[in-house]
Design a protein around this motif. Structure first.
Motif, PDB file in Angstrom:
ATOM      1  N   SER A  49     -44.160 -11.178 -11.596  1.00 10.81           N
ATOM      2  CA  SER A  49     -42.951 -11.764 -11.901  1.00 10.81           C
ATOM      3  C   SER A  49     -43.315 -12.392 -13.290  1.00 10.81           C
ATOM      4  O   SER A  49     -42.190 -12.174 -14.106  1.00 10.81           O
ATOM      5  CB  SER A  49     -42.810 -13.088 -10.949  1.00 10.81           C
ATOM      6  OG  SER A  49     -42.377 -12.648  -9.774  1.00 10.81           O
ATOM      7  N   THR A  96     -37.215 -14.960  -4.963  1.00 10.74           N
ATOM      8  CA  THR A  96     -36.565 -14.238  -6.285  1.00 10.74           C
ATOM      9  C   THR A  96     -37.130 -12.947  -6.422  1.00 10.74           C
ATOM     10  O   THR A  96     -36.349 -12.231  -7.121  1.00 10.74           O
ATOM     11  CB  THR A  96     -37.126 -14.922  -7.530  1.00 10.74           C
ATOM     12  OG1 THR A  96     -38.747 -14.995  -7.620  1.00 10.74           O
ATOM     13  CG2 THR A  96     -36.534 -16.568  -7.907  1.00 10.74           C
ATOM     14  N   GLU A 117     -31.792  -9.327 -11.349  1.00  5.86           N
ATOM     15  CA  GLU A 117     -31.007 -10.583 -10.507  1.00  5.86           C
ATOM     16  C   GLU A 117     -29.801  -9.893 -10.319  1.00  5.86           C
ATOM     17  O   GLU A 117     -28.767  -8.976 -10.830  1.00  5.86           O
ATOM     18  CB  GLU A 117     -30.589 -11.561 -11.628  1.00  5.86           C
ATOM     19  CG  GLU A 117     -31.653 -12.333 -12.196  1.00  5.86           C
ATOM     20  CD  GLU A 117     -32.237 -13.163 -11.096  1.00  5.86           C
ATOM     21  OE1 GLU A 117     -31.388 -13.733 -10.293  1.00  5.86           O
ATOM     22  OE2 GLU A 117     -33.590 -13.749 -11.054  1.00  5.86           O
ATOM     23  N   PRO A 118     -29.190 -10.408  -8.895  1.00  7.65           N
ATOM     24  CA  PRO A 118     -29.920 -11.158  -7.944  1.00  7.65           C
ATOM     25  C   PRO A 118     -30.900 -10.069  -7.099  1.00  7.65           C
ATOM     26  O   PRO A 118     -30.741  -8.970  -7.197  1.00  7.65           O
ATOM     27  CB  PRO A 118     -28.581 -11.421  -6.803  1.00  7.65           C
ATOM     28  CG  PRO A 118     -27.909 -10.358  -7.096  1.00  7.65           C
ATOM     29  CD  PRO A 118     -27.802  -9.725  -8.416  1.00  7.65           C
ATOM     30  N   PRO A 119     -32.039 -10.810  -6.667  1.00  3.73           N
ATOM     31  CA  PRO A 119     -32.771 -10.177  -6.021  1.00  3.73           C
ATOM     32  C   PRO A 119     -32.356  -9.206  -4.761  1.00  3.73           C
ATOM     33  O   PRO A 119     -31.239  -9.793  -4.252  1.00  3.73           O
ATOM     34  CB  PRO A 119     -33.971 -11.212  -5.244  1.00  3.73           C
ATOM     35  CG  PRO A 119     -33.086 -12.374  -5.469  1.00  3.73           C
ATOM     36  CD  PRO A 119     -32.076 -12.346  -6.688  1.00  3.73           C
TER      37      PRO A 119
END
Lengths: 339, 339
Positions: free
Chosen positions: A144, A161, A316-318
């Motif tokens: 990440s 996330t 985004e989004p996951p």
DNA sequence: TTGAAAGCGTTACCAT
DNA sequence: ATGGTAACGCTTTCAA
């Protein structure tokens, strides 16, 4: 004699480098004579463009990496990892990406090697096999932070996330247990390597629910933890509580079968067996092992598809995807008894 | 906010890009204050240089590739491949190279994918697991043509220009058979998947020689070919000729043991067993299987060492290295009988 | 020890 | 449709 460059090809074909580049990348509208000429030279020379130069100029390497955390113990005992590698490789090739596999043998590797892999200009994105034997996976955190687009195979526990594809172990366990109940089994044991992995927790959940739904009391004595390698000892202990079925990690099938043989307990007559996962081993045991199976081909395609989506549209989004599993009925649970 | 480049770092540290590059590559003699300053900025930013740019400028990627020809059947049944991957990965990391694994699933892959892998600027060299089930390996020919430095694990049959590391299967077979003879066995069977692979031929040679050297006649009936998967059938047929020992592919151990169990032939009392290779499976069978083992750690190191040598000094003349194998004595041959 | 600048071999933008 | 040319981000030679 130095290696040919795109400029050499251009000269030989009597065109500009730009044109050669376009032909190489199929970016030419109509088929002109220039194009034909280039194609000819390309074929004659067997020219291949320099990968580094191409990556630098285009900011894409057309390579996807598959990260495999592989302390020898894990990977050698887990053919499922290989299957993952195969399907992902295939899916990448179909979408014109190359797949590179990276083995991260130790924690040291994760610190020394991972940064080299996440460097810009090396791979365009990563697929990771989540190490589901740790509540919190430092690898996922590092990824990440790296900014490299990636997806996980396996549900990350402590990060919401992260995009991932996973399989539904709870439902799979439920299905397996329900099947055993249908076959008349009542003292169904659950054998796991460890209770820590999220997958184990999910299986335990499905196990309890299946029993409860049918009004069969859960006997905690029938829930056994083998530790990483001692399927033998755990099964012997289990036997003292007279199970008439065991839901077990397929990789422990040999140990379990040995104990049963020694104790003169016959499969599937006296005891039914179902494995967690469908390793090649499941077909080689005696009797062949009924097992829960994941749709790996589809999983591979979706992992790659999801990653490309993220590479193009951002993280985004996951994204999340949960796959069902399937029960492959063989001989070890007695469903195919010819009677 | 674009990604940091080396120039940004230079600016932030108040030095020139050259200096940053030198620090990054540890090329500075004395530790000056400039160096300290750069180091500080590097740490603060977590900067990683762009891999493509670096490869292009330096003409080296610091990446070595491991090619694995992997029609699903092969690799899934061959954990030895994984072990190879692990030791080579380790050896590369120790020498400051990154290892990328590539799976070549099909012949199509070899044609579509291989050229992308051998492109300049991608990897600096390749290690290949020779597909020893073909007399002539097209992959090796393609690699030779590509100009990319490479070494083979496994002896190439029809090319004497290729550098390789291999293991001595003939001697290993000789040792195994000799051991069985010492234990008093006389009707020793040889079971192979196929006679085609060079490795099988070598084993057959060692087998014959060991028997002949001790004056034991070779009974051709005791030489059995199982085909890729039917160890079961082959063993049953073998049993009709009353062997008192079998030298078998370890991956077929389960099938063989099943047949013996069904026929009430006890291991090792009535029949002794030795496996060709030391898979994890060998330790899990009942009884654990005595097996021939390759020194994989050393093999990995030498593969990488040989490749680096070729990368630096050219492929001429071809290097060759033949490793001995070792007999790991467990319970299946009766050598450890407590009597 | 450090800096300036010329590549490395492509792609991609801008003209033509 | 094609060509000219400026990037792309680093390494490396040459001077200072």
């Amino acid at each position: 004699m130095h290696d040919l460059t795109l400029e050499d090809i251009a000269r030989m074909a009597g065109v500009s480098p730009s044109t050669v580049s376009r032909v190489l990348n199929n970016l030419v509208g109509t088929r002109s004579k220039a194009r034909e000429q280039v194609l000819k030279v390309l074929a004659e020379t067997g020219f291949q463009p320099n990968a580094a130069a191409r990556s630098l100029a285009s900011q894409r390497s057309q390579v996807i990496g598959l990260l495999i955390p592989a302390p020898a113990s894990t990977i050698l005992h887990n053919p499922a990892v290989l299957q993952l590698a195969e399907v992902v490789t295939q899916a990448c090739h179909e979408r014109n990406y190359l797949l590179s596999l990276f083995l991260l043998g130790s924690d040291t590797d994760e610190q020394q090697i991972l940064p080299k892999i996440t460097r810009k200009g090396f791979v365009d994105g990563l697929i990771v096999r989540g190490a589901d034997d740790r509540a919190s996976d430092p690898l996922l955190h590092r990824l990440s932070d790296s900014g490299m687009p990636f997806v996980s195979f396996g549900r990350p526990i402590d990060l919401d996330t992260i995009s991932y594809v996973a399989t539904d172990n709870a439902t799979a366990a439920y299905t397996a247990i329900a099947h055993l109940l249908t076959l008349g089994r009542r003292r169904i044991a659950l054998l796991v390597g460890s209770l820590e992995p999220y997958a184990s927790q999910e299986r335990l959940t499905g196990y309890r629910k299946a029993l409860t739904d049918r009004g069969v009391p859960v006997d905690e004595q029938l829930i056994a933890v083998a530790g990483m390698s001692d399927g033998y000892g755990a099964t012997r202990r289990l036997l003292r509580h007279a199970p008439d079925a065991i839901f077990l990690p397929t990789r422990m099938a040999l140990d379990v079968l040995r104990v049963l043989r020694e104790a003169n307990v016959r499969v599937p007559d006296n005891i039914a067996l179902i494995g967690f996962e469908d390793l090649p081993l499941a077909q080689q045991t005696d009797p062949p092992l009924t097992a829960v199976s994941q749709p790996m081909g589809a999983i591979g395609k979706h992992l790659v598809g999801m990653l490309l989506d993220i590479m193009e549209n951002g993280a985004e989004p996951p994204r999340r995807l949960l796959f069902p599993q399937e029960l492959l009925i063989r001989q070890s649970c007695g469903a195919m008894r010819t009677s």
